[in-house]
Design an enzyme around this catalytic site. Structure first.
Site, mmCIF file in Angstrom:
data_model
loop_
_atom_site.group_PDB
_atom_site.id
_atom_site.type_symbol
_atom_site.label_atom_id
_atom_site.label_comp_id
_atom_site.label_asym_id
_atom_site.label_seq_id
_atom_site.Cartn_x
_atom_site.Cartn_y
_atom_site.Cartn_z
ATOM 1 N N ILE A 157 0.816 -0.826 0.128
ATOM 2 C CA ILE A 157 -0.014 -0.325 -0.559
ATOM 3 C C ILE A 157 0.954 1.146 -0.403
ATOM 4 C CG2 ILE A 157 -1.302 1.745 1.460
ATOM 5 C CD1 ILE A 157 -3.276 -1.422 2.245
ATOM 6 N N ARG A 238 -4.643 1.170 9.606
ATOM 7 C CA ARG A 238 -5.528 0.843 10.226
ATOM 8 C C ARG A 238 -5.953 1.234 11.162
ATOM 9 N NH1 ARG A 238 -6.878 -5.126 10.318
ATOM 10 N NH2 ARG A 238 -7.660 -4.649 11.544
ATOM 11 N N GLU A 267 -12.115 0.060 15.762
ATOM 12 C CA GLU A 267 -12.649 -1.089 14.616
ATOM 13 C C GLU A 267 -11.951 -2.784 14.607
ATOM 14 O OE1 GLU A 267 -13.717 0.414 9.806
ATOM 15 O OE2 GLU A 267 -12.418 1.509 11.056
ATOM 16 N N HIS A 294 -15.126 3.713 6.593
ATOM 17 C CA HIS A 294 -13.657 2.117 5.719
ATOM 18 C C HIS A 294 -14.051 1.827 4.783
ATOM 19 C CE1 HIS A 294 -11.094 -0.689 8.009
ATOM 20 N NE2 HIS A 294 -11.037 -1.183 6.878
ATOM 21 N N GLY A 296 -11.880 1.890 1.979
ATOM 22 C CA GLY A 296 -10.910 1.576 1.471
ATOM 23 C C GLY A 296 -11.130 0.932 -0.043
#
Length: 342
Positions: A157, A238, A267, A294, A296
């Protein structure tokens, strides 16, 4: 012989269910709300396979109570919610989908950077609020060209983010415990700095690390005390890599200029001490924060591809093969015993 039970813990596309059709008895959570832990444990107790998602947690106790379980197929990349070592000891595969989330996450990261740096949400509210009467000298932000963007972590990433930022004319740098010299091919001019230099000199810091014992709260009060005053922090990785309470304090003190995130500490189900919500100070600071729920991997064709890859991992195991996305290696004797119960 009884058809193996396949549990799908979240609503999925019809094509995904079609891939699994005929492979066993399929049980799907169609509500759109995650099952509580007790319901999940109940459903997998007699299952041979489970397609699991970010909101699930499967630990050693759950695996021990599911003697027929052969695979936990995670429809995601990060798998800290699933005890892969305990699964291996019990003869259960754990698989992930390693590559399909990378590009959409990197794309969203660029959007978060620009949205935060150029005050896009505040500008939208200004226009919608009826106060806009034409150009005025206001809402000046940070441009990417000429800014140093520091990427914390240079895995898949991190590299994809660097590649997409390369065309903006930014000064790109990164820190990782290991050099990623080949990453320069993705982003010419990308340089590795030590962590202290990266934090002290970056106008924008981007988190691109998985959640592990070593990265939990890597961005804490001590780290934030070393950042360049007014720097922006962006977290698409994260939630618990960042200490959100420390971020709220740094924003209040003026140390940070802004915070954008697509992921949140609440989360991270594997943390028994995780917060149960987002720090209200962050939610209240509408001018210096930008949050997405979230998103992504929330690209329609990508989500379908992720689900189908997770289904393919299940099919591999039910047909006696190692799953292509395996992250563990089950004990051979235990694996044989579980295969015999399916």
């Amino acid at each position: 012989m009884t058809a193996p039970k396949i549990v799908v813990t979240s609503r999925v596309h019809a094509e995904t269910l079609a891939d699994l059709e005929g492979r066993g008895r399929i049980v799907v959570n169609r509500d759109g709300t995650p099952w509580p832990a007790a319901r999940l444990a109940e459903e997998i107790r007699d299952a041979a396979a489970v397609m699991a998602f970010m909101t699930d947690r499967i630990d050693a106790a759950a695996v021990a109570a599911a003697p027929a379980l052969r695979i936990v197929s995670c429809a995601l990349k990060g798998h800290d919610n699933f005890d892969a070592e305990a699964c291996a000891r019990a003869g259960v595969w754990v698989s992930i989908v390693p590559d399909l989330l990378t590009v959409p996450t990197a794309e969203l990261t660029v959007g978060l950077i620009i949205g935060l740096a150029r005050h896009v949400p505040a500008g939208d509210r200004h226009v919608r609020g009826g106060a806009f009467a034409g150009w005025r000298p206001e809402l000046y932000g940070t441009g990417l060209q000429g800014s140093r963007i520091g990427i914390i972590g240079m895995g898949a990433i991190g590299r994809a983010i660097a590649e997409r930022l390369a065309g903006f004319g930014a000064d790109l740098a990164y820190w990782d415990r290991r050099p990623a010299d080949d990453a320069v091919g993705f982003a010419p001019g990308l340089r590795r700095l030590d962590r202290a230099d990266l934090f002290a000199t970056s106008d924008i810091l981007v988190v691109a690390l998985p959640l592990t014992d070593g990265t939990l709260h890597l961005i804490d009060r001590a780290a934030l005390a070393t950042v360049k005053p007014g720097a922006l922090l962006v977290n698409p990785a994260r939630g618990s890599v960042v200490d959100e309470a420390a971020v709220a304090d740094a924003l209040a003190a003026g140390r940070l200029g802004g915070y954008a995130a697509d992921v949140f500490e609440m989360e991270d189900w594997a943390r028994p001490d995780r917060p149960r919500g987002i720090d209200p100070r962050l939610l209240a600071d509408r001018d210096r924060t930008l949050f997405t729920p979230h998103l992504g991997s929330a690209v329609a064709r990508v989500r379908l591809a992720i689900e189908r890859e997770a289904a393919a991992n299940i099919i591999d195991v039910l047909e006696g093969r190692a799953p292509r996305g395996a992250v563990n290696r089950p004990d051979a004797a235990a694996l044989g015993l579980r295969a015999g119960t399916a």
